[in-house]
Design a protein around this motif. Structure first.
Motif, mmCIF file in Angstrom:
data_model
loop_
_atom_site.group_PDB
_atom_site.id
_atom_site.type_symbol
_atom_site.label_atom_id
_atom_site.label_comp_id
_atom_site.label_asym_id
_atom_site.label_seq_id
_atom_site.Cartn_x
_atom_site.Cartn_y
_atom_site.Cartn_z
ATOM 1 N N HIS A 1 0.679 -1.114 -0.011
ATOM 2 C CA HIS A 1 0.030 0.043 0.056
ATOM 3 C C HIS A 1 0.685 1.406 -0.035
ATOM 4 N N LEU A 2 1.855 1.168 0.981
ATOM 5 C CA LEU A 2 2.538 2.494 1.019
ATOM 6 C C LEU A 2 3.755 2.542 0.113
ATOM 7 N N GLY A 3 4.085 1.225 -0.546
ATOM 8 C CA GLY A 3 5.412 1.444 -1.299
ATOM 9 C C GLY A 3 6.771 1.464 -0.733
ATOM 10 N N LYS A 4 6.692 1.056 0.614
ATOM 11 C CA LYS A 4 7.804 0.785 1.488
ATOM 12 C C LYS A 4 7.228 -0.029 2.642
ATOM 13 N N ARG A 5 8.266 -0.775 3.290
ATOM 14 C CA ARG A 5 7.928 -1.707 4.618
ATOM 15 C C ARG A 5 7.859 -0.527 5.849
ATOM 16 N N PRO A 6 6.993 -0.480 6.454
ATOM 17 C CA PRO A 6 6.736 0.405 7.928
ATOM 18 C C PRO A 6 8.011 -0.184 8.713
ATOM 19 N N LYS A 7 9.020 0.853 9.292
ATOM 20 C CA LYS A 7 9.564 0.546 10.380
ATOM 21 C C LYS A 7 9.043 -0.312 11.490
ATOM 22 N N VAL A 8 9.719 -1.075 12.408
ATOM 23 C CA VAL A 8 9.300 -1.556 13.579
ATOM 24 C C VAL A 8 10.394 -1.566 14.496
ATOM 25 N N MET A 9 9.986 -1.401 15.806
ATOM 26 C CA MET A 9 10.765 -1.210 16.995
ATOM 27 C C MET A 9 10.340 -1.967 17.992
ATOM 28 N N LEU A 10 10.890 -3.078 18.504
ATOM 29 C CA LEU A 10 10.471 -4.019 19.543
ATOM 30 C C LEU A 10 10.956 -3.695 20.839
ATOM 31 N N LEU A 11 10.340 -3.429 21.763
ATOM 32 C CA LEU A 11 10.753 -2.846 23.413
ATOM 33 C C LEU A 11 10.933 -4.031 24.290
ATOM 34 N N ASN A 12 11.594 -4.164 25.130
ATOM 35 C CA ASN A 12 11.358 -4.817 26.353
ATOM 36 C C ASN A 12 10.266 -4.437 27.061
ATOM 37 N N LEU A 13 9.633 -5.577 27.734
ATOM 38 C CA LEU A 13 8.248 -5.354 28.345
ATOM 39 C C LEU A 13 8.021 -3.961 29.156
ATOM 40 N N ASP A 14 9.182 -3.776 30.132
ATOM 41 C CA ASP A 14 9.072 -2.679 30.883
ATOM 42 C C ASP A 14 9.039 -1.488 30.215
ATOM 43 N N ASP A 15 9.713 -1.351 29.082
ATOM 44 C CA ASP A 15 9.780 0.039 28.236
ATOM 45 C C ASP A 15 8.319 -0.061 27.556
ATOM 46 N N PHE A 16 7.971 -1.380 27.112
ATOM 47 C CA PHE A 16 6.599 -1.221 26.280
ATOM 48 C C PHE A 16 5.446 -0.804 27.169
ATOM 49 N N SER A 17 5.407 -1.327 28.469
ATOM 50 C CA SER A 17 4.324 -1.042 29.447
ATOM 51 C C SER A 17 4.325 0.375 29.657
ATOM 52 N N ARG A 18 5.401 1.163 29.537
ATOM 53 C CA ARG A 18 5.303 2.761 29.613
ATOM 54 C C ARG A 18 4.355 3.299 28.285
ATOM 55 N N CYS A 19 4.371 2.646 27.285
ATOM 56 C CA CYS A 19 3.729 3.081 26.153
ATOM 57 C C CYS A 19 2.258 2.865 25.992
ATOM 58 N N LYS A 20 1.965 1.546 26.883
ATOM 59 C CA LYS A 20 0.702 1.187 26.877
ATOM 60 C C LYS A 20 0.333 0.505 28.371
ATOM 61 N N ASN A 21 -0.791 1.385 28.925
ATOM 62 C CA ASN A 21 -1.035 0.857 30.257
ATOM 63 C C ASN A 21 -2.208 -0.186 30.369
ATOM 64 N N ALA A 22 -1.481 -1.554 30.335
ATOM 65 C CA ALA A 22 -2.780 -2.531 30.308
ATOM 66 C C ALA A 22 -1.907 -3.727 31.037
ATOM 67 N N GLU A 23 -1.838 -3.318 32.079
ATOM 68 C CA GLU A 23 -0.755 -4.323 33.073
ATOM 69 C C GLU A 23 -1.314 -5.836 33.109
ATOM 70 N N TYR A 24 -2.569 -5.906 33.429
ATOM 71 C CA TYR A 24 -3.293 -7.303 33.763
ATOM 72 C C TYR A 24 -3.643 -7.942 32.331
ATOM 73 N N GLN A 25 -4.036 -7.354 31.335
ATOM 74 C CA GLN A 25 -4.280 -7.988 29.883
ATOM 75 C C GLN A 25 -2.759 -8.636 29.606
ATOM 76 N N ILE A 26 -1.661 -7.728 29.854
ATOM 77 C CA ILE A 26 -0.491 -8.013 29.368
ATOM 78 C C ILE A 26 0.103 -9.312 29.941
ATOM 79 N N LYS A 27 0.068 -9.315 31.356
ATOM 80 C CA LYS A 27 0.381 -10.088 32.145
ATOM 81 C C LYS A 27 -0.276 -11.441 32.288
ATOM 82 N N TYR A 28 -1.712 -11.314 32.218
ATOM 83 C CA TYR A 28 -2.799 -12.507 32.691
ATOM 84 C C TYR A 28 -3.261 -13.072 31.046
ATOM 85 N N ASP A 29 -2.600 -12.428 30.200
ATOM 86 C CA ASP A 29 -3.370 -12.956 28.585
ATOM 87 C C ASP A 29 -2.106 -12.731 27.790
#
Length: 353
Positions: free
Chosen positions: A243-271
């Motif tokens: 669609h874009l003509g180029k592949r989007p960039k992806v950054m994979l964070l460790n769990l502590d850092d990603f949890s700062r981006c998305k507040n979903a503690e129990y959904q992450i931990k227990y699912d």
């Protein structure tokens, strides 16, 4: 012809279910918060189904089936459930496969639930989604009635709902279309998950409506095929690259850092940190789950259809600011809109960590 009431039936599963029921000749009444045009077999009633003043007059009528897509607190559900059970021959309660605990084997309907097996007292003291659904299931089981059926869908997708772990499309796809990096969790990326097309779940639900063998029973409805979240991301990236003509960039964070981006503690931990693989043999006695859509083909097609006319819900600019902080990117303030959201973005992007 059945007379069916659908509460909140306009989402990824409900919209499909309503069309299926109307198409087979049932008379369907749907509650909705927004005005919608009726059809010969579908009546839309505008109002908030969580308000007693709106709901009670509907429950004075007798329904062959009530399908309930609403999300309640446990206390609110306990007040409403007896009314539902009295007003219908079959009450379809939408629970969730998130009720299940972690399992090294394929999950069956009898697998342990988090409510019954968790030792996390802080978690158990909450009415978090997975716990609330399990408690509400218990209420039905102890109600003294058997005119209920519990449905436990897992993650469903559609042309308007495209998830990546705990991120809705507003948290990853919006960034990609704006040329920014998709920020995701390396811990979640390689966990197994199960995504099922909303139409397939709705079709299975339709088969359970009016089925006497389903009364007093619980069924999860999920694709048999399990994939990693990285596989899901790869499907998205392939469509976006075309669609874009180029592949989007992806950054994979460790769990502590990603949890700062998305507040979903129990959904992450227990699912999302569990490997979710399902044994669908129980519902398979009534529904041909082998006919469910191929994930790679259908999920990619859903994204393609969304991209033809993309519409996003409100963006979480706190979350976007933190993602930009990790990726080293900056969102232009003209994109953000209201000055309060601009200020929030600036604080979390440049000042607060």
């Amino acid at each position: 012809m059945k007379n069916i009431l659908v509460l909140g039936g306009t989402g990824a599963m409900g919209a499909h279910l309503v069309k299926i029921l109307a198409g087979r000749g049932d008379k369907v009444t749907v509650t909705t918060r927004s005005p919608r045009s009726p059809s010969p077999s579908i009546e839309y009633i505008q109002g908030n189904a969580k308000e007693t003043s709106f709901l009670d007059p509907l429950l004075e009528r007798r329904w062959d089936t009530i399908v309930d897509f609403m999300v309640y607190t446990t206390s609110a559900f306990e007040q409403r459930a007896p009314k539902f059970l009295e007003a219908t021959d079959q009450y379809i309660f939408l629970s969730s496969a998130r009720v299940y605990a972690d399992s090294s084997e394929a999950i069956s309907e009898e697998s342990p639930r988090l409510l019954d097996s968790s030792s996390d007292e802080k978690f158990l003291a909450t009415d978090e989604y997975s716990l609330a659904k399990a408690r509400q299931e218990n209420f039905l089981r102890h109600s003294g009635s058997k005119n209920w059926t519990i449905i436990r869908p897992y993650i469903t997708y559609s042309e308007q709902r495209l998830q990546l772990g705990v991120l809705e499309k507003e948290g990853w796809l919006y960034r990609a279309l704006r040329g920014r990096t998709i920020v995701f969790s390396e811990d979640i990326a390689f966990k197994l998950t199960t995504l099922t097309y909303g139409l397939d779940v709705a079709g299975a639900m339709a088969e359970l409506i009016g089925e006497k063998r389903a009364l007093g029973e619980a069924y999860h409805i999920a694709q048999r095929e399990a994939v990693s979240w990285q596989d899901v991301l790869d499907i998205y990236l392939a469509v976006l690259e075309k669609h874009l003509g180029k592949r989007p960039k992806v950054m994979l964070l460790n769990l502590d850092d990603f949890s700062r981006c998305k507040n979903a503690e129990y959904q992450i931990k227990y699912d999302r940190l569990f490997n979710r693989v399902f044994d669908s043999s129980k519902v398979g006695e009534l529904v041909d789950v082998k006919e469910f859509s191929s994930l790679e083909r259908r999920l990619g097609r859903c994204l393609e259809e969304f991209l033809e006319k993309p519409v996003f819900l409100p963006i979480d600019w706190r979350s976007e600011a933190i993602k930009d902080r990790f990726s080293g990117e900056v969102t232009g303030l003209k994109e953000i809109g209201h000055w309060k959201q601009k200020l929030k973005y600036l604080i979390y992007r440049f000042l607060k960590y």
